[in-house]
Design a protein around this motif. Structure first.
Motif, PDB file in Angstrom:
ATOM      1  N   ASN A 124      63.548  42.355 -21.282  1.00 57.16           N
ATOM      2  CA  ASN A 124      62.708  43.262 -20.496  1.00 57.16           C
ATOM      3  C   ASN A 124      62.750  44.686 -21.055  1.00 57.16           C
ATOM      4  N   GLN A 125      63.937  45.131 -21.452  1.00 57.20           N
ATOM      5  CA  GLN A 125      64.070  46.491 -21.978  1.00 57.20           C
ATOM      6  C   GLN A 125      63.295  46.647 -23.285  1.00 57.20           C
ATOM      7  N   LYS A 126      63.339  45.627 -24.134  1.00 54.23           N
ATOM      8  CA  LYS A 126      62.663  45.719 -25.435  1.00 54.23           C
ATOM      9  C   LYS A 126      61.163  45.518 -25.342  1.00 54.23           C
ATOM     10  N   THR A 127      60.737  44.597 -24.487  1.00 57.53           N
ATOM     11  CA  THR A 127      59.330  44.183 -24.489  1.00 57.53           C
ATOM     12  C   THR A 127      58.527  44.696 -23.303  1.00 57.53           C
ATOM     13  N   GLY A 128      59.206  45.066 -22.207  1.00 58.82           N
ATOM     14  CA  GLY A 128      58.516  45.430 -20.975  1.00 58.82           C
ATOM     15  C   GLY A 128      58.076  44.226 -20.158  1.00 58.82           C
ATOM     16  N   LEU A 129      58.392  43.015 -20.633  1.00 56.66           N
ATOM     17  CA  LEU A 129      57.949  41.778 -20.002  1.00 56.66           C
ATOM     18  C   LEU A 129      59.120  41.058 -19.328  1.00 56.66           C
ATOM     19  N   ARG A 130      58.796  40.020 -18.575  1.00 58.05           N
ATOM     20  CA  ARG A 130      59.793  39.132 -17.984  1.00 58.05           C
ATOM     21  C   ARG A 130      59.913  37.873 -18.837  1.00 58.05           C
ATOM     22  N   ILE A 131      60.998  37.123 -18.681  1.00 57.04           N
ATOM     23  CA  ILE A 131      61.077  35.788 -19.272  1.00 57.04           C
ATOM     24  C   ILE A 131      60.265  34.863 -18.380  1.00 57.04           C
ATOM     25  N   ASP A 132      59.170  34.344 -18.916  1.00 57.63           N
ATOM     26  CA  ASP A 132      58.248  33.534 -18.116  1.00 57.63           C
ATOM     27  C   ASP A 132      57.445  32.652 -19.062  1.00 57.63           C
ATOM     28  N   PRO A 133      57.101  31.421 -18.651  1.00 57.32           N
ATOM     29  CA  PRO A 133      56.291  30.548 -19.509  1.00 57.32           C
ATOM     30  C   PRO A 133      54.930  31.154 -19.862  1.00 57.32           C
ATOM     31  N   TYR A 134      54.501  32.135 -19.091  1.00 54.95           N
ATOM     32  CA  TYR A 134      53.218  32.818 -19.314  1.00 54.95           C
ATOM     33  C   TYR A 134      53.130  33.403 -20.729  1.00 54.95           C
ATOM     34  N   PHE A 135      54.263  33.932 -21.218  1.00 56.84           N
ATOM     35  CA  PHE A 135      54.259  34.652 -22.494  1.00 56.84           C
ATOM     36  C   PHE A 135      54.529  33.721 -23.670  1.00 56.84           C
ATOM     37  N   SER A 136      54.184  34.184 -24.865  1.00 59.44           N
ATOM     38  CA  SER A 136      54.137  33.302 -26.038  1.00 59.44           C
ATOM     39  C   SER A 136      55.505  32.861 -26.556  1.00 59.44           C
ATOM     40  N   GLY A 137      56.539  33.705 -26.383  1.00 63.87           N
ATOM     41  CA  GLY A 137      57.825  33.455 -27.037  1.00 63.87           C
ATOM     42  C   GLY A 137      58.431  32.109 -26.719  1.00 63.87           C
ATOM     43  N   THR A 138      58.445  31.728 -25.432  1.00 67.46           N
ATOM     44  CA  THR A 138      59.060  30.444 -25.086  1.00 67.46           C
ATOM     45  C   THR A 138      58.149  29.276 -25.479  1.00 67.46           C
ATOM     46  N   LYS A 139      56.853  29.512 -25.589  1.00 73.61           N
ATOM     47  CA  LYS A 139      55.937  28.484 -26.114  1.00 73.61           C
ATOM     48  C   LYS A 139      56.261  28.231 -27.585  1.00 73.61           C
ATOM     49  N   ILE A 140      56.499  29.316 -28.328  1.00 74.73           N
ATOM     50  CA  ILE A 140      56.862  29.203 -29.744  1.00 74.73           C
ATOM     51  C   ILE A 140      58.178  28.448 -29.883  1.00 74.73           C
ATOM     52  N   ASN A 141      59.146  28.777 -29.039  1.00 76.24           N
ATOM     53  CA  ASN A 141      60.436  28.106 -29.081  1.00 76.24           C
ATOM     54  C   ASN A 141      60.280  26.614 -28.807  1.00 76.24           C
TER      55      ASN A 141
END
Length: 307
Positions: A124-141
């Motif tokens: 959150n501090q680095k990206t301004g976002l939450r950990i959520d399936p909505y965002f691309s990072g966990t889809k990539i993982n």
């Protein structure tokens, strides 16, 4: 001689729209829907080749129906659905899996594991976002863990992973451009909104290599060429709406109601605002300017009507 036409491609969740501007006014619009793919409950995919073929068709149609030539078009610009992710082989140009759409919840388990490990405050501090399936990072993982071809190609220079704008740019330029810009990159969980660059620690955390990711380019730069037409101006759809509505002063708010709903407020240079109830995101980064925004999201808006 001044060229009278500009083309805008809006690649959205439900389809693709092409607008032709004639001397600054919309003179033509055509829409083409693409299939929504639901392999399992909670999973949502698009066929990247279908999306690209729709773009090709729309471009062919505008030149034919309006009887114009590439020499008369000053530019092509792109706005797009944001967190949807595409992985493809750079040597063949073929997708390695369907596009995983921002609505898709298949990575919910990955999110839960990361939250349990206490990673959310750092992210959150680095990206301004939450950990959520909505965002691309966990889809990539998920792609790296589940699709062997993607895991094997990561770091080799053969893998390309990007949001929909980078997929379209790659194809429009016949593989000459692998790029994105900050308003799309900041939705991946891999981009640090303070350094305004890909974050090495986050990239490693989500299981890929920085070489797999597109080059970061200012939103108003020339991204390449389609049949001699410069591709100038790329911006994620919600941020493009903020810009297009003229929301440039702190406190200016726009509401976009499409497949989902985005409520976004301009905060200019204040990229350190953090709140568990709301997102801090890049609004745009141009060659001369950058701005940030606060955003609240409702996942289903027009999509609820379809349902």
């Amino acid at each position: 001689m001044e060229k009278p036409y500009q083309i805008v491609l809006d690649q959205s969740t439900s389809g693709t729209k092409l607008l032709l501007f004639e001397n600054g006014r919309i003179g033509y619009r055509k829409d083409k829907k693409h299939q929504q793919i639901y392999p399992k409950v909670g999973w949502v995919e698009h066929d990247p080749l279908e999306v690209w073929h729709n773009v090709q068709t729309l471009l062919s149609d505008v030149f034919t129906e309006k009887e114009i030539t590439a020499a008369e078009v000053a530019s092509i610009s792109i706005t797009n659905q944001r967190e949807t992710i595409v992985a493809w082989d750079r040597s063949t140009g073929k997708p390695l899996y369907n596009a995983i759409v921002w609505q898709c919840n298949r990575s919910a388990g990955i999110c839960a594991e990361m939250i349990a490990k206490g990673l959310e405050p750092m992210i959150n501090q680095k990206t301004g976002l939450r950990i959520d399936p909505y965002f691309s990072g966990t889809k990539i993982n998920w792609l790296v863990k589940e699709i062997n071809a993607i895991k094997e190609k990561s770091g080799s220079g053969d893998l390309a992973i990007g949001t929909m704008d980078s997929w379209l740019l790659w194809n429009l330029t016949e593989g000459a451009t692998f790029a994105t810009e900050a308003s799309n990159a900041c939705r991946t969980l891999l981009y640090n909104i303070s350094t305004m660059d890909w974050d090495p620690a986050l990239i490693e955390l989500f299981g890929i290599d920085v070489i797999d990711l597109p080059k970061l380019t200012p939103a108003d730069a020339i991204f390449g060429y389609y049949q001699t037409i410069p591709i100038v101006g790329v911006l994620a759809d919600s941020q493009a709406a903020l810009f297009g509505e003229g929301c440039k002063e702190v406190g200016d708010v726009k509401i976009t109601m499409g497949t989902g709903c985005s409520i976004m407020m301009q905060v200019q240079q204040q990229n350190q605002l953090r709140d568990q109830r709301i997102l801090t995101t890049t609004a745009w980064q141009t060659e001369k300017d950058c701005a940030f925004a606060l955003e609240g999201i409702i996942r289903s808006c027009g999509d609820a009507i379809n349902w």
